[in-house]
Design a protein around this motif. Sequence first.
Motif, PDB file in Angstrom:
ATOM      1  N   THR A  19      45.116  51.427  39.485  1.00  0.00           N
ATOM      2  CA  THR A  19      45.311  50.196  40.253  1.00  0.00           C
ATOM      3  C   THR A  19      45.087  50.445  41.742  1.00  0.00           C
ATOM      4  OG1 THR A  19      46.888  49.378  38.610  1.00  0.00           O
ATOM      5  CG2 THR A  19      46.957  48.352  40.799  1.00  0.00           C
ATOM      6  N   HIS A  22      41.281  51.064  42.377  1.00  0.00           N
ATOM      7  CA  HIS A  22      40.502  49.815  42.298  1.00  0.00           C
ATOM      8  C   HIS A  22      40.814  48.902  43.484  1.00  0.00           C
ATOM      9  CE1 HIS A  22      38.247  49.792  38.479  1.00  0.00           C
ATOM     10  NE2 HIS A  22      39.152  50.672  38.095  1.00  0.00           N
ATOM     11  N   ASN A  32      44.118  38.324  39.824  1.00  0.00           N
ATOM     12  CA  ASN A  32      43.386  38.089  38.573  1.00  0.00           C
ATOM     13  C   ASN A  32      42.012  38.768  38.592  1.00  0.00           C
ATOM     14  OD1 ASN A  32      42.431  36.158  40.471  1.00  0.00           O
ATOM     15  ND2 ASN A  32      41.698  34.844  38.816  1.00  0.00           N
ATOM     16  N   VAL A  33      41.382  38.831  39.737  1.00  0.00           N
ATOM     17  CA  VAL A  33      40.083  39.502  39.864  1.00  0.00           C
ATOM     18  C   VAL A  33      40.259  41.006  39.680  1.00  0.00           C
ATOM     19  CG1 VAL A  33      38.172  40.012  41.456  1.00  0.00           C
ATOM     20  CG2 VAL A  33      39.117  37.686  41.321  1.00  0.00           C
ATOM     21  N   ALA A  35      42.592  42.504  37.934  1.00  0.00           N
ATOM     22  CA  ALA A  35      42.845  42.745  36.506  1.00  0.00           C
ATOM     23  C   ALA A  35      41.536  42.752  35.728  1.00  0.00           C
ATOM     24  CB  ALA A  35      43.800  41.687  35.945  1.00  0.00           C
ATOM     25  N   GLU A  36      40.667  41.805  36.038  1.00  0.00           N
ATOM     26  CA  GLU A  36      39.367  41.724  35.352  1.00  0.00           C
ATOM     27  C   GLU A  36      38.525  42.959  35.639  1.00  0.00           C
ATOM     28  OE1 GLU A  36      35.440  39.003  35.804  1.00  0.00           O
ATOM     29  OE2 GLU A  36      37.343  37.917  35.588  1.00  0.00           O
ATOM     30  N   ARG A  37      38.467  43.383  36.890  1.00  0.00           N
ATOM     31  CA  ARG A  37      37.684  44.574  37.257  1.00  0.00           C
ATOM     32  C   ARG A  37      38.201  45.824  36.555  1.00  0.00           C
ATOM     33  NH1 ARG A  37      36.469  44.194  43.760  1.00  0.00           N
ATOM     34  NH2 ARG A  37      35.198  42.318  43.629  1.00  0.00           N
ATOM     35  N   GLY A  39      39.755  45.803  33.689  1.00  0.00           N
ATOM     36  CA  GLY A  39      39.690  45.641  32.240  1.00  0.00           C
ATOM     37  C   GLY A  39      41.068  45.661  31.595  1.00  0.00           C
ATOM     38  N   GLU A  41      44.940  43.350  30.994  1.00  0.00           N
ATOM     39  CA  GLU A  41      45.544  42.021  30.973  1.00  0.00           C
ATOM     40  C   GLU A  41      46.297  41.785  32.279  1.00  0.00           C
ATOM     41  OE1 GLU A  41      45.232  39.676  28.614  1.00  0.00           O
ATOM     42  OE2 GLU A  41      43.851  41.031  27.559  1.00  0.00           O
ATOM     43  N   ALA A  42      46.394  40.533  32.663  1.00  0.00           N
ATOM     44  CA  ALA A  42      47.078  40.171  33.903  1.00  0.00           C
ATOM     45  C   ALA A  42      48.525  40.664  33.906  1.00  0.00           C
ATOM     46  CB  ALA A  42      47.026  38.665  34.114  1.00  0.00           C
ATOM     47  N   SER A 120      27.307  46.543  28.886  1.00  0.00           N
ATOM     48  CA  SER A 120      27.937  45.388  29.516  1.00  0.00           C
ATOM     49  C   SER A 120      27.087  44.136  29.406  1.00  0.00           C
ATOM     50  CB  SER A 120      28.202  45.673  30.998  1.00  0.00           C
ATOM     51  OG  SER A 120      29.104  46.736  31.137  1.00  0.00           O
TER      52      SER A 120
END
Length: 135
Positions: A19, A22, A32-33, A35-37, A39, A41-42, A120
């Motif tokens: 974390t 990133h 939220n972005v 979390a997506e980067r 991979g 869950e929020a 991807s």
Amino acid sequence: MDRAISNAGIGVTPGEARTLVHAARAGAVRQNVLAERMGVEAMTLSGYLDRLEARDLVRRANDPSDRRAKLVELTDKADGVLEAIGRVGTEMRRSAAGTLSEAEWDEMLEKLKVVRANLSGLSQKPAAPRQGEPL
């Protein structure tokens, strides 16, 4: 890498280390972005951020463009932890490279980027079948 982070005595879990890394790459970024980067869950990220925020390594601020959204930002205190994570990463890369030269390592990384892009779905044209492969 997870084991090395756990054994390094840095005081963060492997997920928390990911974390921080990133977030450092992204700068101030919506939760939220991030979390997506990563991979994840929020809710998983939220747990990491709760613990990192309690240690004053990150802060969550209101996004000026959307009151409902939170921006994740690193604090100055995160710098030392990121340096320690970087040292662990450097040692892991040295161990992983073994006898590979720097040029061979760089070539392998470039090929892995192609593989990641293919997996991807980032590659826009379908790959041509190799000789002897079924279509």
